[in-house]
Design a protein around this motif. Structure first.
Motif, PDB file in Angstrom:
ATOM      1  N   VAL A   1      19.305  33.455  32.119  1.00 61.44           N
ATOM      2  CA  VAL A   1      19.887  32.647  33.175  1.00 61.44           C
ATOM      3  C   VAL A   1      20.583  33.632  34.098  1.00 61.44           C
ATOM      4  O   VAL A   1      21.464  34.372  33.674  1.00 61.44           O
ATOM      5  CB  VAL A   1      20.881  31.609  32.641  1.00 61.44           C
ATOM      6  CG1 VAL A   1      21.624  30.952  33.803  1.00 61.44           C
ATOM      7  CG2 VAL A   1      20.167  30.554  31.814  1.00 61.44           C
ATOM      8  N   ASN A   2      20.141  33.659  35.336  1.00 62.31           N
ATOM      9  CA  ASN A   2      20.658  34.591  36.321  1.00 62.31           C
ATOM     10  C   ASN A   2      21.547  33.814  37.278  1.00 62.31           C
ATOM     11  O   ASN A   2      21.075  32.956  38.032  1.00 62.31           O
ATOM     12  CB  ASN A   2      19.483  35.247  37.057  1.00 62.31           C
ATOM     13  CG  ASN A   2      19.908  36.329  38.024  1.00 62.31           C
ATOM     14  OD1 ASN A   2      20.730  36.099  38.898  1.00 62.31           O
ATOM     15  ND2 ASN A   2      19.309  37.506  37.888  1.00 62.31           N
ATOM     16  N   THR A   3      22.837  34.113  37.254  1.00 60.65           N
ATOM     17  CA  THR A   3      23.794  33.288  37.984  1.00 60.65           C
ATOM     18  C   THR A   3      23.767  33.501  39.487  1.00 60.65           C
ATOM     19  O   THR A   3      24.332  32.702  40.241  1.00 60.65           O
ATOM     20  CB  THR A   3      25.230  33.546  37.482  1.00 60.65           C
ATOM     21  OG1 THR A   3      25.635  34.878  37.813  1.00 60.65           O
ATOM     22  CG2 THR A   3      25.332  33.344  35.978  1.00 60.65           C
ATOM     23  N   SER A   4      23.094  34.529  39.959  1.00 64.19           N
ATOM     24  CA  SER A   4      23.125  34.841  41.389  1.00 64.19           C
ATOM     25  C   SER A   4      22.444  33.787  42.246  1.00 64.19           C
ATOM     26  O   SER A   4      22.734  33.661  43.442  1.00 64.19           O
ATOM     27  CB  SER A   4      22.482  36.207  41.656  1.00 64.19           C
ATOM     28  OG  SER A   4      21.074  36.159  41.484  1.00 64.19           O
ATOM     29  N   GLY A   5      21.528  33.022  41.664  1.00 62.97           N
ATOM     30  CA  GLY A   5      20.785  32.042  42.448  1.00 62.97           C
ATOM     31  C   GLY A   5      21.662  31.031  43.157  1.00 62.97           C
ATOM     32  O   GLY A   5      21.298  30.522  44.227  1.00 62.97           O
ATOM     33  N   SER A   6      22.817  30.743  42.598  1.00 65.19           N
ATOM     34  CA  SER A   6      23.716  29.761  43.201  1.00 65.19           C
ATOM     35  C   SER A   6      24.201  30.182  44.582  1.00 65.19           C
ATOM     36  O   SER A   6      24.705  29.350  45.344  1.00 65.19           O
ATOM     37  CB  SER A   6      24.921  29.531  42.291  1.00 65.19           C
ATOM     38  OG  SER A   6      24.520  29.017  41.042  1.00 65.19           O
ATOM     39  N   TYR A   7      24.053  31.448  44.913  1.00 60.43           N
ATOM     40  CA  TYR A   7      24.589  31.984  46.159  1.00 60.43           C
ATOM     41  C   TYR A   7      23.498  32.267  47.189  1.00 60.43           C
ATOM     42  O   TYR A   7      23.765  32.880  48.221  1.00 60.43           O
ATOM     43  CB  TYR A   7      25.429  33.225  45.860  1.00 60.43           C
ATOM     44  CG  TYR A   7      26.565  32.870  44.933  1.00 60.43           C
ATOM     45  CD1 TYR A   7      27.770  32.393  45.438  1.00 60.43           C
ATOM     46  CD2 TYR A   7      26.406  32.913  43.555  1.00 60.43           C
ATOM     47  CE1 TYR A   7      28.798  31.994  44.596  1.00 60.43           C
ATOM     48  CE2 TYR A   7      27.427  32.527  42.704  1.00 60.43           C
ATOM     49  CZ  TYR A   7      28.612  32.067  43.223  1.00 60.43           C
ATOM     50  OH  TYR A   7      29.626  31.661  42.388  1.00 60.43           O
TER      51      TYR A   7
ATOM     52  N   PHE B   1      18.915  30.799  38.555  1.00 57.22           N
ATOM     53  CA  PHE B   1      17.559  31.039  38.061  1.00 57.22           C
ATOM     54  C   PHE B   1      17.621  31.023  36.529  1.00 57.22           C
ATOM     55  O   PHE B   1      18.450  31.720  35.959  1.00 57.22           O
ATOM     56  CB  PHE B   1      17.047  32.406  38.515  1.00 57.22           C
ATOM     57  CG  PHE B   1      17.098  32.663  39.995  1.00 57.22           C
ATOM     58  CD1 PHE B   1      16.245  32.021  40.874  1.00 57.22           C
ATOM     59  CD2 PHE B   1      18.010  33.569  40.521  1.00 57.22           C
ATOM     60  CE1 PHE B   1      16.286  32.279  42.240  1.00 57.22           C
ATOM     61  CE2 PHE B   1      18.056  33.841  41.877  1.00 57.22           C
ATOM     62  CZ  PHE B   1      17.195  33.193  42.740  1.00 57.22           C
ATOM     63  N   PRO B   2      16.753  30.282  35.835  1.00 52.08           N
ATOM     64  CA  PRO B   2      15.745  29.376  36.361  1.00 52.08           C
ATOM     65  C   PRO B   2      16.297  27.974  36.599  1.00 52.08           C
ATOM     66  O   PRO B   2      17.409  27.652  36.178  1.00 52.08           O
ATOM     67  CB  PRO B   2      14.705  29.360  35.240  1.00 52.08           C
ATOM     68  CG  PRO B   2      15.529  29.495  34.000  1.00 52.08           C
ATOM     69  CD  PRO B   2      16.661  30.418  34.375  1.00 52.08           C
TER      70      PRO B   2
END
Length: 269
Positions: free
Chosen positions: A195-201, A208-209
């Motif tokens: 789970v990549n937290t950067s997607g929220s920004y 992601f995902p």
């Protein structure tokens, strides 16, 4: 709860900020117990002429030394020496040997290029606006992602699995079959995801995902970890606890954490 991040960057790449020491110091101050420093593995001049996207090849040794020094200076934090390696498919123009990857205790696998086009580069996003482009790009992206997962490259964790959504361009069709295929291939290959937290920004406004893809990974039995994809020390632990909640909602009961010796451990959610 214990905090970990297994995807971080520094000023060794052209679009990152801060030294390895500053990154690890920030992680320790935030209560992180495990951090993987995963700088972008060098791309060729054809893909990265200005050393903006990746770490210059001539600085790899310096980078490895810096991570080892941070490990010595922060004995209370598990510091993992890692890299993020781009899958280029048929466009691969590098010769990467087992010896080249041997110093890295964790190798993240990423797809940032679709047929040599950096589809997530804001400066080159015009192609997304072409008629029918999202339909074509999403399918091609997941084809390449599955190729990467099925390859013999020793990827430990597949990063930001649905990066194609970054700019919030979505296909006209149901993406569920793409998600199911990705989960099946990943499970068969024994890879992990994050789970990549950067997607929220980004424009997509979600990690992601996507929750549906994360749930598919969970049903398939794919282990999952958490990475912040921090490109500055200030973001080293950003939204990790929210990522844990997303995992729990998708059905996960544990966070899988890579270790420096190549093993894995678990944190209960």
């Amino acid at each position: 709860m214990e905090l970990v991040t297994t995807h971080t960057h520094t000023s060794f790449c052209g679009h990152g900020e801060g030294t390895v020491e500053e990154l690890v110091s920030a992680a320790e101050a935030a209560g992180v117990t495990t951090i993987a420093v995963t700088e972008h593995y060098p791309l060729s001049a054809a893909f990265d002429p200005n050393a903006y996207l990746s770490m210059p090849a001539e600085r790899v040794g310096e980078y490895l030394d810096a991570v080892q020094e941070a490990r010595r200076r922060h004995p209370n934090v598990e510091v993992i020496v890692g890299c993020e390696l781009d899958w280029l498919g048929a466009d691969e123009d590098r010769v990467i040997t087992a010896a080249d990857l041997a110093p890295f205790e964790l190798v993240l696998g990423s797809v940032h290029f679709v047929d040599a086009w950096p589809f997530d580069d804001p400066a080159q996003r015009d192609r997304w606006d072409e008629l029918g482009a999202p339909d074509i790009i999403w399918r091609r992206y997941f084809d390449l992602w599955c190729d990467a997962v099925s390859s013999e490259v020793p990827f430990d964790v597949m990063s930001h699995p649905d990066l194609a959504k970054k700019f919030a361009y979505y296909p006209s069709y149901d993406v569920t079959p793409l998600y199911e295929q990705a989960a099946e291939v990943c499970a068969a290959a024994g890879r992990m995801v994050e789970v990549n937290t950067s997607g929220s920004y980004y424009a997509c406004k979600e990690m992601f995902p996507a929750p549906e893809l994360l749930a598919a990974f969970c049903r398939a039995g794919v282990p999952c970890t958490v990475g912040t994809d921090a490109h500055t020390p200030a973001n080293v632990v950003r939204d990790v606890e929210q990522a844990y909640r997303l995992m729990a909602q998708a059905g996960y009961r544990t966070v899988t954490v890579p270790t420096a010796d190549g093993d894995r451990r678990s944190i209960m959610l």
